[in-house]
Design an enzyme around this catalytic site. Structure first.
Site, PDB file in Angstrom:
ATOM      1  N   SER A  14       0.305  -0.840   0.194  1.00 59.54           N
ATOM      2  CA  SER A  14      -0.306   0.202  -0.050  1.00 59.54           C
ATOM      3  C   SER A  14       0.811   1.196  -0.101  1.00 59.54           C
ATOM      4  O   SER A  14       2.027   1.300  -0.450  1.00 59.54           O
ATOM      5  CB  SER A  14      -1.163   0.163   1.202  1.00 59.54           C
ATOM      6  N   SER A  15       0.360   2.932   0.149  1.00 54.99           N
ATOM      7  CA  SER A  15       0.903   3.387  -0.128  1.00 54.99           C
ATOM      8  C   SER A  15       2.001   4.370  -1.020  1.00 54.99           C
ATOM      9  O   SER A  15       3.080   4.363  -1.233  1.00 54.99           O
ATOM     10  CB  SER A  15       1.704   3.925   1.442  1.00 54.99           C
ATOM     11  N   TYR A  55      -4.651   9.090  13.326  1.00 53.81           N
ATOM     12  CA  TYR A  55      -3.419   7.595  13.613  1.00 53.81           C
ATOM     13  C   TYR A  55      -4.354   6.552  12.580  1.00 53.81           C
ATOM     14  O   TYR A  55      -3.533   5.251  11.898  1.00 53.81           O
ATOM     15  CB  TYR A  55      -3.673   7.123  15.029  1.00 53.81           C
ATOM     16  N   ILE A 150      -8.820  -9.054   1.282  1.00 56.59           N
ATOM     17  CA  ILE A 150     -10.307  -9.820   1.185  1.00 56.59           C
ATOM     18  C   ILE A 150     -11.227  -9.062   0.657  1.00 56.59           C
ATOM     19  O   ILE A 150     -12.756  -9.018  -0.672  1.00 56.59           O
ATOM     20  CB  ILE A 150     -10.325 -10.235   2.450  1.00 56.59           C
ATOM     21  N   LYS A 188      14.007  -5.459  -9.085  1.00 56.43           N
ATOM     22  CA  LYS A 188      13.041  -6.817  -9.224  1.00 56.43           C
ATOM     23  C   LYS A 188      11.830  -6.825  -9.993  1.00 56.43           C
ATOM     24  O   LYS A 188      11.361  -5.926  -9.302  1.00 56.43           O
ATOM     25  CB  LYS A 188      12.915  -7.716  -7.089  1.00 56.43           C
ATOM     26  N   THR A 189      11.719  -7.570 -10.237  1.00 57.50           N
ATOM     27  CA  THR A 189      10.310  -7.261 -11.192  1.00 57.50           C
ATOM     28  C   THR A 189       9.376  -8.743 -10.435  1.00 57.50           C
ATOM     29  O   THR A 189       8.307  -9.238 -10.599  1.00 57.50           O
ATOM     30  CB  THR A 189      10.321  -7.868 -12.708  1.00 57.50           C
ATOM     31  N   PRO A 191       7.619  -9.354  -7.938  1.00 57.72           N
ATOM     32  CA  PRO A 191       6.306  -8.851  -7.314  1.00 57.72           C
ATOM     33  C   PRO A 191       5.219  -8.317  -8.587  1.00 57.72           C
ATOM     34  O   PRO A 191       4.068  -8.773  -8.698  1.00 57.72           O
ATOM     35  CB  PRO A 191       6.667  -7.498  -6.591  1.00 57.72           C
ATOM     36  N   CYS A 382      -9.567  26.249  12.772  1.00 55.47           N
ATOM     37  CA  CYS A 382     -10.735  25.785  13.871  1.00 55.47           C
ATOM     38  C   CYS A 382     -10.659  25.886  15.095  1.00 55.47           C
ATOM     39  O   CYS A 382     -10.878  26.435  16.165  1.00 55.47           O
ATOM     40  CB  CYS A 382     -10.719  24.085  12.981  1.00 55.47           C
ATOM     41  N   GLY A 384      -7.832  25.475  16.195  1.00 57.35           N
ATOM     42  CA  GLY A 384      -6.145  27.061  16.299  1.00 57.35           C
ATOM     43  C   GLY A 384      -7.250  28.141  16.928  1.00 57.35           C
ATOM     44  O   GLY A 384      -6.605  29.323  17.899  1.00 57.35           O
ATOM     45  N   HIS A 508     -11.734  26.561   7.261  1.00 62.54           N
ATOM     46  CA  HIS A 508     -10.213  25.342   7.354  1.00 62.54           C
ATOM     47  C   HIS A 508     -10.116  25.697   5.796  1.00 62.54           C
ATOM     48  O   HIS A 508     -10.224  25.099   4.984  1.00 62.54           O
ATOM     49  CB  HIS A 508     -10.455  23.688   6.987  1.00 62.54           C
ATOM     50  N   GLU A 510      -7.601  25.381   3.856  1.00 61.58           N
ATOM     51  CA  GLU A 510      -6.435  24.073   3.492  1.00 61.58           C
ATOM     52  C   GLU A 510      -7.372  23.584   2.296  1.00 61.58           C
ATOM     53  O   GLU A 510      -7.052  23.351   1.335  1.00 61.58           O
ATOM     54  CB  GLU A 510      -6.080  23.619   4.805  1.00 61.58           C
TER      55      GLU A 510
HETATM   56  N1  GLN Z   1     -13.247  20.646  17.851  1.00 59.97           N
HETATM   57  C1  GLN Z   1     -13.759  21.587  17.341  1.00 59.97           C
HETATM   58  C2  GLN Z   1     -15.176  21.906  17.421  1.00 59.97           C
HETATM   59  O1  GLN Z   1     -15.581  20.455  17.038  1.00 59.97           O
HETATM   60  C3  GLN Z   1     -12.744  21.970  16.614  1.00 59.97           C
HETATM   61  C4  GLN Z   1     -12.864  21.720  15.644  1.00 59.97           C
HETATM   62  C5  GLN Z   1     -11.467  21.410  14.192  1.00 59.97           C
HETATM   63  O2  GLN Z   1     -10.871  21.355  14.354  1.00 59.97           O
HETATM   64  N2  GLN Z   1     -11.800  20.976  13.755  1.00 59.97           N
HETATM   65  O3  GLN Z   1     -15.594  22.602  16.984  1.00 59.97           O
END
Ligand code: GLN
Length: 538
Positions: A14-15, A55, A150, A188-189, A191, A382, A384, A508, A510
């Site tokens: 994967s990855s 995680y 699977i 190596k081929t 895989p 958010c 932050g 957000h 981003e």
């Molecule tokens: N935990 C905060 C909330 O639910 C901020 C959520 C976030 O940073 N995406 O409002």
């Protein structure tokens, strides 16, 4: 033209970056004037990744229409500049939920409901959903997981059937890994051969192989792979490690991946993709030498993918400013009064990351106090932003116990509180304030300058909000609420105008920064960090 369906599968490990290959192909096809979208089918049972922690799954991406999606959708948008939606991210859980709902409604008319044909039919229906809108020439479908798992079997069976139904309007790209064995000094081929065999066993013959590799795969070796894997020799493409994912479209084009796909799907090949702006960006990233260092304060900083979109947005912003960004990860649990100066001193700017729950929160307050007092360009996103508000209440407004009710439900000064419409919600999945909302900006504010407009739409993912009962006290003390949702009057942006650049956004930004349209507020933050860097150097 008829809609063409490109399936992308992966093998060996994967990855490998199926998302990047899919995005790169989409980028090239888009640059040739085609209407393209990419969708991801993930073989896990969760309905969406919204309830998965970083995680397990890295960042949770959010689409305009408020779907919590796999982080690969972020790559799709960053590479194509095309919005994705709920329909672009489907999991086994969604498929089963829909089949089970139909069964309960009696839609199956007494039939035994089975993986084949009911689950596979539902997968096929979802694969073709966006194609049926008539809005796209190419639909690229990335199948999550690795061939041989699977759980991907029903998806591969659906692909096998679709290949028959769609004929020349479809093809399969298989991404594999060609490892370099240092002791033998050899690539190596085997895989790859095994992985293609596993695909053939479920009835799928790949049309194109993309080989991920750290070293050059010789033409001779590629011919050997073609021969053993039943693929035409010109359809074995290598994807050698490059120093930026944004170069992959170029390396794919050098090897004619876009043309091979067009030819094999009966699409006339003429001209070249218009990659001018993309090339400008890549040239900028290659030519940037001077550095700008940004601290990222969060509790998942040890995970490469936890803040993917923030990292990419910083990279876009720095590249457009002809700088190389050094992102210094600072674990919020490890920041305290005694070490904060040592950890943050020397940075040109600091971002305080989004997040949920109590862990690491006090370190964010300590970092923010230090940044505010030392006038470092600081960006809160958010959680932050919520931390900016809490820190300001405690240390400027003198409300010592101020908090978010997320962290302390009994706080006396709930400057951040649960949104009214969230109060009766008990299910955690898909129930936050999600997706794009309007925000009106205060004329003359730094945020308004950053965007160059007074009206923006950005994406959200939160349950808590700025408590408007405190608004006046903040405004009077110098933290201004310069962005507001016009319908609900929720505070979306706070800033301290007397500082170099101290802005928090409840949304957000981003999620919407792409190579061809980088986020204006990230660019403004980056410019402030660079200005501060240059100022210090003087
Ligand atoms: N935990 C905060 C909330 O639910 C901020 C959520 C976030 O940073 N995406 O409002």
């Amino acid at each position: 033209m008829e809609t063409k369906y490109i399936f992308v599968t992966g093998g060996v490990v994967s990855s490998l970056g199926k998302g990047i290959i899919s995005s790169s192909l989409a980028c090239l096809l888009k640059s040739r004037g085609f209407r393209v979208t990419i969708q991801k089918f993930d073989p896990y049972i969760n309905i969406d990744p919204g309830t998965l922690n970083p995680y397990e799954h890295g960042e949770c991406y959010v689409t305009e229409d408020g779907h919590e999606a796999d982080l690969d959708l972020g790559h799709y948008e960053r590479f194509t500049n095309v919005h994705t939606s709920r329909a672009n991210s489907v999991t086994t859980g969604r498929i089963y939920q829909s089949v089970i709902d139909k069964e309960r409604r009696g839609d199956y008319l007494g039939k035994t409901v089975q993986i084949v044909p009911h689950i596979t039919d539902e997968i096929k229906r979802n694969v073709k959903f966006l194609g049926n809108t008539g809005d796209y020439d190419f639909i690229i479908t990335e199948i999550g997981g690795t061939v041989g798992d699977i759980e991907s079997l029903p998806f591969l069976e659906a692909v096998r059937q679709l290949r028959w139904e769609l004929g020349q309007n479809s093809l399969c790209i298989h991404l594999t890994y060609v490892p370099y064995i240092a002791a033998a000094k050899e690539l190596k081929t085997k895989p790859t051969q095994h992985s293609v065999k596993a695909l053939q066993e479920v009835g799928i013959q790949p049309d194109i192989l993309v080989l991920r590799t750290e070293k050059e795969v010789s033409p001779e070796m590629r011919r050997k792979i073609a021969l053993f894997c039943n693929v035409s020799p010109d359809s074995v493409v290598q994807s050698k490690d490059v120093n930026s994912i944004y170069k992959v479209p170029l390396t794919m084009h050098e090897q004619h991946l876009d043309e091979i796909v067009m030819r094999k799907t009966g699409t006339p090949v003429n001209g070249e993709p218009q990659m001018g702006k993309w090339l400008d960006f890549v040239n900028k990233l290659d030519n940037a030498t001077e550095k700008v260092s940004i601290g990222l304060v969060g509790k998942y900083v040890e995970l490469q993918d936890a803040y993917k979109s923030i990292n990419e947005s910083l990279f876009h912003a720095a590249t457009y400013a002809d700088r190389k960004v050094d992102i210094i990860c600072i674990h919020s649990e490890k920041i305290n009064e005694a070490n904060v100066a040592e950890k943050l001193d020397g940075l040109d700017g600091v971002i305080v990351a989004p997040g949920f729950g109590q862990r690491g929160i006090e370190g964010k307050f300590v970092a923010l106090k230090w940044c505010r007092e030392n006038d470092i360009p600081t960006f809160g996103i958010c959680l932050g932003m919520q931390c900016m508000v809490i820190e300001f209440a405690r240390n400027v407004l003198g409300l010592e116990d101020a908090n978010s009710t997320e962290m302390n439900p009994h706080t006396h000064d709930n400057v951040i509180d649960l949104m009214e419409e969230q109060k009766n919600i008990s299910n955690l999945g898909g129930t936050m304030r999600l997706g794009a909302y309007d925000c009106e900006l205060r004329s003359g504010s730094k945020a308004a300058q950053a965007y160059g407009t007074l009206h923006v739409r950005e994406r959200h993912r939160h349950r808590f909000e700025f408590n408007n009962e405190y608004r006046e006290r903040y405004e009077n003390a110098g933290m201004e609420c310069v962005g507001e949702n016009p319908n609900a009057h929720l505070v979306e942006i706070v800033e301290i105008p007397s500082k170099r650049w101290y802005i928090g956004t409840q949304y957000h930004p981003e999620y919407s920064s792409t190579v061809l349209s980088p986020s204006p507020i990230f660019r403004s933050f980056m410019e402030a960090a660079i200005a501060y860097h240059d100022e210090k150097a003087k």
